[in-house]
Design an enzyme around this catalytic site. Structure first.
Site, PDB file in Angstrom:
ATOM      1  N   GLY A  10      12.635  39.957  19.441  1.00  0.00           N
ATOM      2  CA  GLY A  10      13.513  40.488  18.402  1.00  0.00           C
ATOM      3  C   GLY A  10      12.669  41.150  17.332  1.00  0.00           C
ATOM      4  O   GLY A  10      11.520  40.767  17.102  1.00  0.00           O
ATOM      5  N   ASN A  13      15.106  42.612  10.711  1.00  0.00           N
ATOM      6  CA  ASN A  13      14.560  42.288   9.403  1.00  0.00           C
ATOM      7  C   ASN A  13      13.743  40.989   9.459  1.00  0.00           C
ATOM      8  O   ASN A  13      12.562  40.947   9.112  1.00  0.00           O
ATOM      9  CB  ASN A  13      15.781  42.168   8.480  1.00  0.00           C
ATOM     10  N   TRP A  14      14.353  39.921   9.949  1.00  0.00           N
ATOM     11  CA  TRP A  14      13.711  38.608  10.000  1.00  0.00           C
ATOM     12  C   TRP A  14      12.642  38.566  11.089  1.00  0.00           C
ATOM     13  O   TRP A  14      11.540  38.038  10.892  1.00  0.00           O
ATOM     14  CB  TRP A  14      14.789  37.546  10.192  1.00  0.00           C
ATOM     15  N   GLY A  15      12.945  39.147  12.247  1.00  0.00           N
ATOM     16  CA  GLY A  15      11.965  39.187  13.342  1.00  0.00           C
ATOM     17  C   GLY A  15      10.670  39.864  12.917  1.00  0.00           C
ATOM     18  O   GLY A  15       9.563  39.394  13.218  1.00  0.00           O
ATOM     19  N   LYS A 204      25.662  26.965   6.929  1.00  0.00           N
ATOM     20  CA  LYS A 204      25.527  27.447   5.545  1.00  0.00           C
ATOM     21  C   LYS A 204      26.079  28.869   5.381  1.00  0.00           C
ATOM     22  O   LYS A 204      26.518  29.239   4.291  1.00  0.00           O
ATOM     23  CB  LYS A 204      24.078  27.344   5.074  1.00  0.00           C
ATOM     24  N   ASN A 270      26.008  37.388   3.744  1.00  0.00           N
ATOM     25  CA  ASN A 270      27.358  36.822   3.888  1.00  0.00           C
ATOM     26  C   ASN A 270      28.070  36.756   2.543  1.00  0.00           C
ATOM     27  O   ASN A 270      29.244  37.104   2.428  1.00  0.00           O
ATOM     28  CB  ASN A 270      27.268  35.430   4.523  1.00  0.00           C
TER      29      ASN A 270
END
Length: 349
Positions: A10, A13-15, A204, A270
């Protein structure tokens, strides 16, 4: 050649932020092979292939602009090539795509490889809830751990101090993963309750949607604090209902629990989309397109999965916040219902 080979599955953004950390640690530690592969779903950016841009300019210009990746992180558009021979697989794709990715990888992964899911979400299975790490384990047969925490990707990439939690049942593997991930500004705690750690990461996002609704309605910090507290109570109750292993409240005091919940209810996509939904009345789908630059929203679909599970267990009324988020997102209920659910919460009865 004694080092473990690492692959990041992946490149969003986070990957990309994780590849930056794993890449720089792999380059300096003898435990790991210095080249870290990153699987990139090929796309065109400004007439050039994204993998080509990453491999020449060492920057994911689409999903993590402005941050250089270490030169030993190599973008690879072919999933099987990227993962070939990997000893450690870090899974960081949106949760709705993990099944497809694993189906392609089946039979092409080392039996003794260790997988880590950094994917925040849950799926529904025949018995209700399925954790993403369980799906990966079932499809690939490899041992799974998880990494979850108060980790907004851009801040991690900017090397602003934060903490994270690794949930790993195998103590030895936990230490190896900690070595791969920890930096002076990305501090890792390893706990053995992996299922609890993972469920926090999914739940969350639902609470954050509720927090965003309150922001959009113009409520203040006291209301948001109540959403966070009541949301945490529902998260703990849900984990106790659904996790097969032990669930201790102390795990919710780790970064994966209360810390991630707070950061997601104040920052994060979110909350942002839910606030816009309350203010504009536009659909969630439309706002996702307008506000998220191709990123996916996890809160609303997770609330739908939770709702189906709670219904099958006759437990809907015990989770008024989760239920209100679902009904507002999918059944056209008014956003003000989020306040009603707080006013009549069983925690106050």
């Amino acid at each position: 050649m004694g080092g473990k080979k690492v692959c990041v599955v992946g490149s969003g953004n986070w990957g990309s932020a994780i590849a930056k950390i794993a890449g720089s640690n792999a380059a300096r530690l003898s435990t790991f092979e210095s080249q870290v592969n990153m699987w990139v779903l090929e796309e065109e950016v400004g007439g050039r292939r994204l993998t080509e841009i990453i491999n020449t300019e060492h920057e994911n210009v689409k999903y993590l602009p402005g941050h250089k990746l270490p030169p030993n992180v190599v973008a690879e558009p072919d999933l099987l090539k990227a993962c070939a021979g990997a000893d450690v697989l870090l899974f960081v794709v949106p949760h709705q795509f993990i099944g497809k990715v694993c189906d392609q990888l089946k039979g092409h992964v080392k039996k003794d490889a260790v997988g880590v899911s950094l994917i925040k979400g849950v799926d529904e299975g025949p018995d209700g809830l399925r954790l993403i790490s369980d799906i990966i384990h079932e499809k690939l047969g490899i041992e799974m751990s998880v990494l979850m925490g108060a980790n907004i990707a851009n801040e991690v990439a900017e090397e602003k101090f934060c903490e994270t939690t690794i949930g790993c049942k195998n103590v030895q593997h936990g230490q190896t993963l900690k070595e791969l991930m920890q930096t002076p500004n990305f501090r890792v705690t390893v706990v053995q309750e992996a299922d609890t750690v993972e469920i926090c990461g999914a739940l969350k996002n639902v609470v954050a949607v509720g927090a965003g609704f309150c922001d959009g309605l113009g409520y203040g910090d006291n209301t948001k604090a109540a959403v966070i507290r009541l949301g945490l109570m529902e998260m703990i109750a849900f984990a106790k209902l659904f996790c097969k292993g032990p669930v201790t409240s102390s795990t919710f005091l780790e970064s994966c629990g209360i810390a991630d919940l707070i950061t997601t209810c104040y920052g994060g996509r979110n909350r942002k989309v839910a606030e816009a939904f309350a203010r504009t009345g536009k659909s969630i789908e439309q706002l996702e397109k307008e506000l998220l630059n191709g990123q996916k929203l996890q809160g609303p679909p997770t609330s739908a999965e939770l709702h189906r599970i709670l219904k099958s267990k006759n437990a809907v009324e015990k989770f008024p916040l989760f239920t209100a988020v679902y009904r507002i997102c999918y059944e056209g209920k008014p956003v003000t219902d989020v306040i009603k659910c707080l006013q009549n919460h069983p925690e106050h009865m």
